[in-house]
Motif scaffolding. Structure first.
Motif, PDB file in Angstrom:
ATOM      1  N   ILE A  23       0.839  -1.200   0.000  1.00 11.40           N
ATOM      2  CA  ILE A  23       0.000   0.000   0.000  1.00 11.40           C
ATOM      3  C   ILE A  23       0.870   1.244   0.000  1.00 11.40           C
ATOM      4  O   ILE A  23       0.637   2.204  -0.742  1.00 11.40           O
ATOM      5  CB  ILE A  23      -0.942  -0.005   1.218  1.00 11.40           C
ATOM      6  CG1 ILE A  23      -1.861  -1.238   1.164  1.00 11.40           C
ATOM      7  CG2 ILE A  23      -1.766   1.277   1.270  1.00 11.40           C
ATOM      8  CD1 ILE A  23      -2.763  -1.374   2.367  1.00 11.40           C
ATOM      9  N   ILE A  24       1.930   1.234   0.836  1.00 16.90           N
ATOM     10  CA  ILE A  24       2.811   2.397   0.940  1.00 16.90           C
ATOM     11  C   ILE A  24       3.505   2.677  -0.394  1.00 16.90           C
ATOM     12  O   ILE A  24       3.832   3.826  -0.705  1.00 16.90           O
ATOM     13  CB  ILE A  24       3.838   2.173   2.069  1.00 16.90           C
ATOM     14  CG1 ILE A  24       3.131   2.227   3.428  1.00 16.90           C
ATOM     15  CG2 ILE A  24       4.954   3.202   2.030  1.00 16.90           C
ATOM     16  CD1 ILE A  24       4.035   1.912   4.600  1.00 16.90           C
ATOM     17  N   SER A  25       3.713   1.649  -1.192  1.00 12.37           N
ATOM     18  CA  SER A  25       4.387   1.853  -2.483  1.00 12.37           C
ATOM     19  C   SER A  25       3.598   2.793  -3.393  1.00 12.37           C
ATOM     20  O   SER A  25       4.157   3.365  -4.340  1.00 12.37           O
ATOM     21  CB  SER A  25       4.608   0.508  -3.180  1.00 12.37           C
ATOM     22  OG  SER A  25       3.373  -0.074  -3.574  1.00 12.37           O
ATOM     23  N   TYR A  26       2.285   2.973  -3.120  1.00  8.86           N
ATOM     24  CA  TYR A  26       1.454   3.880  -3.926  1.00  8.86           C
ATOM     25  C   TYR A  26       1.474   5.313  -3.381  1.00  8.86           C
ATOM     26  O   TYR A  26       0.887   6.208  -3.996  1.00  8.86           O
ATOM     27  CB  TYR A  26       0.008   3.380  -3.965  1.00  8.86           C
ATOM     28  CG  TYR A  26      -0.203   2.167  -4.844  1.00  8.86           C
ATOM     29  CD1 TYR A  26      -0.602   2.310  -6.173  1.00  8.86           C
ATOM     30  CD2 TYR A  26       0.011   0.879  -4.362  1.00  8.86           C
ATOM     31  CE1 TYR A  26      -0.795   1.196  -6.988  1.00  8.86           C
ATOM     32  CE2 TYR A  26      -0.176  -0.227  -5.154  1.00  8.86           C
ATOM     33  CZ  TYR A  26      -0.571  -0.074  -6.468  1.00  8.86           C
ATOM     34  OH  TYR A  26      -0.758  -1.172  -7.274  1.00  8.86           O
ATOM     35  N   ALA A  27       2.136   5.528  -2.227  1.00  6.46           N
ATOM     36  CA  ALA A  27       2.149   6.856  -1.612  1.00  6.46           C
ATOM     37  C   ALA A  27       2.984   7.825  -2.441  1.00  6.46           C
ATOM     38  O   ALA A  27       4.050   7.479  -2.957  1.00  6.46           O
ATOM     39  CB  ALA A  27       2.693   6.765  -0.188  1.00  6.46           C
ATOM     40  N   LYS A  28       2.498   9.055  -2.542  1.00 10.39           N
ATOM     41  CA  LYS A  28       3.188  10.087  -3.311  1.00 10.39           C
ATOM     42  C   LYS A  28       3.784  11.131  -2.371  1.00 10.39           C
ATOM     43  O   LYS A  28       3.523  11.128  -1.161  1.00 10.39           O
ATOM     44  CB  LYS A  28       2.206  10.739  -4.284  1.00 10.39           C
ATOM     45  CG  LYS A  28       1.614   9.751  -5.291  1.00 10.39           C
ATOM     46  CD  LYS A  28       0.501  10.375  -6.121  1.00 10.39           C
ATOM     47  CE  LYS A  28       0.999  11.493  -7.007  1.00 10.39           C
ATOM     48  NZ  LYS A  28      -0.067  12.027  -7.873  1.00 10.39           N
ATOM     49  N   LEU A  50      -8.369   7.860   0.621  1.00  8.60           N
ATOM     50  CA  LEU A  50      -9.260   7.525   1.733  1.00  8.60           C
ATOM     51  C   LEU A  50      -9.333   6.016   1.941  1.00  8.60           C
ATOM     52  O   LEU A  50      -9.232   5.519   3.071  1.00  8.60           O
ATOM     53  CB  LEU A  50     -10.652   8.099   1.454  1.00  8.60           C
ATOM     54  CG  LEU A  50     -11.735   7.797   2.494  1.00  8.60           C
ATOM     55  CD1 LEU A  50     -11.376   8.377   3.847  1.00  8.60           C
ATOM     56  CD2 LEU A  50     -13.092   8.336   2.023  1.00  8.60           C
ATOM     57  N   LEU A  51      -9.473   5.258   0.853  1.00 13.29           N
ATOM     58  CA  LEU A  51      -9.543   3.799   0.953  1.00 13.29           C
ATOM     59  C   LEU A  51      -8.235   3.217   1.496  1.00 13.29           C
ATOM     60  O   LEU A  51      -8.240   2.286   2.311  1.00 13.29           O
ATOM     61  CB  LEU A  51      -9.843   3.196  -0.425  1.00 13.29           C
ATOM     62  CG  LEU A  51     -11.234   3.464  -0.995  1.00 13.29           C
ATOM     63  CD1 LEU A  51     -11.342   2.880  -2.403  1.00 13.29           C
ATOM     64  CD2 LEU A  51     -12.326   2.890  -0.098  1.00 13.29           C
ATOM     65  N   ALA A  52      -7.096   3.778   1.055  1.00 10.20           N
ATOM     66  CA  ALA A  52      -5.797   3.274   1.518  1.00 10.20           C
ATOM     67  C   ALA A  52      -5.628   3.486   3.019  1.00 10.20           C
ATOM     68  O   ALA A  52      -5.167   2.590   3.740  1.00 10.20           O
ATOM     69  CB  ALA A  52      -4.668   3.968   0.750  1.00 10.20           C
TER      70      ALA A  52
END
Length: 919
Positions: A830-835, A869-871
């Motif tokens: 999930i964190i890999s999608y953080a910007k 929000l979902l993440a």
């Protein structure tokens, strides 16, 4: 004005030891309090535990009372007792009660105390002796020699410990259980990532002295607390226990209850079974409206030997770094977050030094890359950063730091993914000196420079430490992460200390993410610097610590300065002025407090706390091979071991050069005779070798048994292990009684039981391997048993979490009502999608995976807001056990939503409420 001259005392050169030879103990041990038979290594039954806490300004006193029973013995025994306390705590009292006898331990020079103990035991006396463990200083050892059987023994220890601070809004009191359950779960922990090299070595060390697995929790743990900090208590809560305030039997408490914000508070555990669970840690958070104001107290001691230190003025304060409400701060604590959501984050320059030498090949370079990616994802907006790889040489990602943005973040991630451990040797000094302490980076007074060093290297530490120490300033902070067992503990620990930072160690098989975040969040705090203290007090003996040695004061730190001075004063009105500088607001701060000699209160604990700090500074200087004691000012030019011994004895504070000793009572004549005739004391070397061979053989059998059935539930394995240990102990007793003799009937029975267990396992294995119908039924039964065991494990974990008080009070809606996931997503994914801006990059396929309830975007949020929000919801409810690892990314996501008009807390509660209605 100060009428006498004060010095930064020197330590004689001959007393300093080689810092490369010194083994540095870097972490507090898992909590341990256990009494055992010194010969048989068996725990002595613990009847009850009561901890009395007295909270005063800046510290709390713990009186730990434990009652043990020797009713199972028929002859005099020798007991040993181990207990661990916080490394900043000082042991101040030892009391031994046996029947009507109540004896206080007296601190003496260690060799003198040891000789007195041994001579007393030889003469048939019951003696008590206590010292600090040499290998693990946080562990204190107590010996009770020649203790008569059929007795009830009460041991009371008293120690003082500074209060901790949380978010600069709360004081925190923590009391640990008698034995941390981690000691019993070592086999389980080796199969998960949360394993500690330090804990493994500590566990092996303890197991040499006592069979920990035989410890039984057949007792209650009771806790009583009183708070008297000199100002009204406006807020208090325990996240672990249900507590009651006040006591109708105590008049002062009764009067205090009538006040809206009492100055004195008595707290007791509510009479519910879960409150007295012996494995449960007690935590208390409390505060006052005056917590961020400077406080001062004047105390004195009636110890005649301390006429030059008759008075102790204690000045302390906690900076006000944020405007978080008390309820929000408490919720942050429950969530494991260490940064207030509206805190002004200190944005500076971040330099990441990553070791790419040949020794980092394989798992270590992958671990370092994993940690570096998490660092990058968690950085605050508007900071600058750069990455420096080093080995025999070094090179930077960019020629100078660049501003943190989505583009630079993506460039850095590509750079990290392509890293290999291909830079040969390990040279740390050159990149630090040429990059950190260059004109461009390390000399700036206008921005904060945060240096992160990730290495597994064993290098010459002192030149690197000297470099950082020489260039030390509040604007530059050095954080160190030691990877693997081969790294220099001395370098990692000391470099962070002299560099105003923080250190962490991580083993090859340990989860690194939580430790990465712990270092990073420490860098995101405001700070104060340039401390100075002025006073009109004369004839000062000591100032602890020296204000000039306090380079900076960060979040979650309380500054406490203690001035010890003699009775000879020219005036009664004493003035203290504490000044510092706030770099965030670019303004000086000055605090003034006044005290009067005539209002001094008798309280020796302030003196004891100052003395403990003094002794600790001295011992650390010896450990680090340093010749000066910069952290105190004293009216002497030099100090040595004898000064420390004298100080420890005068103040009755335990140190590594002193010990408690006391005579409890005389043994009765018949017990003296039994003691002198004990078989296990007189067996010879040859007999001991025979016994050791028996034990080794039995141990190998036990190992074989425990490895034959790995598929069974861990609880069953634990029971089998305990069974084998019971057989071991019976064999041990047989070996004592029949040294050198043939097997007895009991011994044969012991062997027979082991054979039965083996046969039973063989039959099960044979049935499992057969291909007939019975085999299929057997496999079905095994599968059902496995499912049942998993459910049992889950129930056990829930029960354990509940007993430890690890619950989440922010939401009234229980997590258990959310249906279980069929597809588990790791939080790293999930964190890999953080910007860089806190949003999560939208991905349609991944959205379907993390939308665990099929919620509809009724507000028509844009894709990036909806996906973010979902993440966050998924992290909240399915990755809570790893909260420490993703809390900074999580917080950036919340801030991103807030900037876009979304209140995450309210939105989360709304979606959960809808889900409950559907259910």
């Amino acid at each position: 004005m100060i009428s006498n001259q004060l010095f930064k005392p020197q330590i004689p050169q001959k007393k300093c030891i080689n810092k490369n030879d010194k083994k540095i103990c870097c972490l507090c041990p898992y909590r341990l309090n256990i009494c055992y038979d010194f010969i048989r290594k068996m725990p002595i039954p613990l009847q009850g535990v009561h901890q009395f806490l007295k909270v005063q300004q800046g510290f709390f006193i713990v009186e730990l009372q434990q009652t043990y029973s020797t009713f199972g013995y028929q002859e005099p025994i020798e007991l040993e007792y181990l207990f661990s306390i916080n490394q900043n705590a000082a042991v101040t009292k030892m009391v031994v009660e046996l029947g009507d006898k109540k004896v206080y331990g007296i601190i003496k020079e260690k060799e003198e105390a040891k000789q007195e103990y041994e001579e007393g035991v030889k003469q048939g006396k019951t003696m008590a002796y206590s010292e600090q463990d040499e290998e693990f200083p946080e562990i204190k050892r107590v010996k009770i020699g020649a203790l008569a059987p059929q007795k009830e023994l009460k041991i009371t220890f008293e120690y003082i410990q500074p209060l901790e601070v949380f978010l600069n809004k709360f004081w925190k009191v923590e009391v640990y259980p008698m034995i941390d359950e981690n000691y019993f779960n070592l086999q389980q922990q080796q199969q998960v990532r949360l394993q500690s090299v330090y804990f493994q070595s500590l566990n092996r060390y303890i197991q040499k002295y006592v069979y920990l697995e035989k410890f039984e929790y057949n007792f209650k743990q009771n806790i009583t607390a009183s708070i008297d900090i000199g100002s009204p208590i406006t807020y208090y809560k325990s996240p672990t226990h249900s507590i009651l305030s006040g006591n109708a039997k105590i008049e002062s408490a009764k009067q205090s209850m009538e006040e809206e914000h009492p100055r004195k508070l008595i707290l007791m555990l509510e009479d519910t079974p879960s409150n007295f669970i012996p494995t449960k840690q007690f935590t208390l958070l409390f505060t006052s409206d005056e917590i961020n104001l400077p406080r001062a107290v004047l105390s004195h001691t009636n110890n005649d030997a301390l006429f030059t230190q008759k008075y102790c003025a204690t000045i302390s304060f906690i900076p006000k770094f944020n405007q978080t409400t008390l309820d929000d701060a408490y919720s942050q604590y429950l969530d494991g977050l260490n940064i207030a959501q509206n805190q002004v984050i200190n944005r500076g320059n971040y330099l990441f030094f990553i070791d790419r030498s040949g020794s980092m090949t394989g798992a270590r370079i992958n671990k370092a890359k994993q940690s570096l990616l998490l660092f990058l994802k968690s950085l605050p907006e508007d900071c600058n950063f750069n990455i420096i790889s080093f080995g025999s040489t070094f090179r930077s990602l960019w020629s100078e730091s660049k501003q943190y943005s989505q583009n630079t973040l993506e460039d850095a991630i590509k750079h990290v993914n392509n890293m290999e451990a291909n830079m040969n040797g390990t040279e740390i000094l050159k990149p630090l000196s040429q990059v950190v302490y260059s004109k461009y980076y390390g000399k700036s007074k206008s921005t904060t420079l945060n240096v992160f060093l990730l290495t597994d290297g064993e290098v010459e530490a002192q030149p690197i430490i000297d470099l950082v120490k020489k260039n030390n300033q509040a604007e530059t902070r050095v954080y160190t992460l030691g990877i693997g067992e081969g790294c220099s503990q001395f370098l990692i620990k000391r470099l962070a200390e002299v560099g105003n930072g923080k250190f962490q160690f991580v083993s090859d098989n340990e989860d690194i993410n939580a430790k990465v975040i712990d270092l990073l969040e420490d860098s995101l705090t405001p700070y104060l610097k340039e401390f100075n203290l002025e006073t009109n007090v004369t004839n000062i003996a000591q100032i602890i610590p020296n204000p000039e040695s306090v380079v900076c004061l960060k979040k979650n730190q309380e500054l406490t300065i203690q001035v010890l001075f003699s009775i000879d004063q020219y005036i009664d009105n004493l003035q203290f002025t504490l000044s510092c500088f706030d770099p965030q607001d670019q303004k000086p701060i000055k605090y003034e407090v006044s005290l009067n000699l005539n209002t001094s209160q008798e309280n020796e604990y302030f003196h004891k706390l100052a003395t403990h700090k003094f002794i600790t500074f001295y011992e650390n200087s010896l450990n680090y091979g340093e010749n000066d004691l910069n952290f105190i000012k004293i009216n002497k030019q030099t100090i040595d071991d004898q000064d420390i011994i004298n100080t420890s004895i005068t103040h009755q504070i335990l140190s590594n050069k002193t010990a408690f000793v006391c005579e409890v009572c005389e043994l009765e004549d018949n017990f003296k005779q039994q003691k002198s005739q004990k078989v296990y004391i007189t067996y010879n070397k040859k007999e001991n070798i025979v016994y050791q061979k028996k034990m080794k053989c039995l141990s190998s059998r036990a190992t074989a048994l425990s490895s034959m059935d790995r598929s069974r539930p861990m609880t069953n394995c634990f029971k089998k292990q305990s069974c084998v240990q019971e057989l071991q102990f019976r064999q041990y007793q047989i070996g004592i009684s029949h040294v050198g003799g043939s097997n007895s009937e009991e011994e044969d029975e012991c062997e027979e039981q082991i054979k039965c267990i083996k046969e039973e396992k063989k039959k099960k294995c044979q049935k499992k391997e057969q291909g007939n119908k019975k085999s299929e039924n057997c496999r079905d039964m095994i599968e059902e048993d496995s499912i049942a065991s998993k459910k049992e494990k889950s129930r056990s974990r829930e029960k354990l979490n509940k007993s430890r008080g690890s619950f989440h009070q922010e939401d009234d809606l229980p997590k258990a009502q959310i249906p279980p996931q069929t597809y588990k997503i790791e939080y790293e994914q999930i964190i890999s999608y953080a910007k860089a801006d806190g949003a999560f990059e939208y991905d349609l396929m991944f959205e379907q995976k993390i939308n665990f309830q099929g919620w509809i975007n009724e507000q028509n949020y844009p894709q990036n807001i909806w996906f973010t929000l979902l993440a966050l919801l998924y992290l909240d409810y399915f990755c809570s056990q790893n909260r420490k690892s993703w809390q900074l990314v999580y917080q950036k996501g919340i801030q991103f939503l807030q900037k876009n008009g979304v209140n995450y807390k309210q939105t989360k509660e709304g979606y959960l409420q809808k889900q409950l209605i559907q259910i």
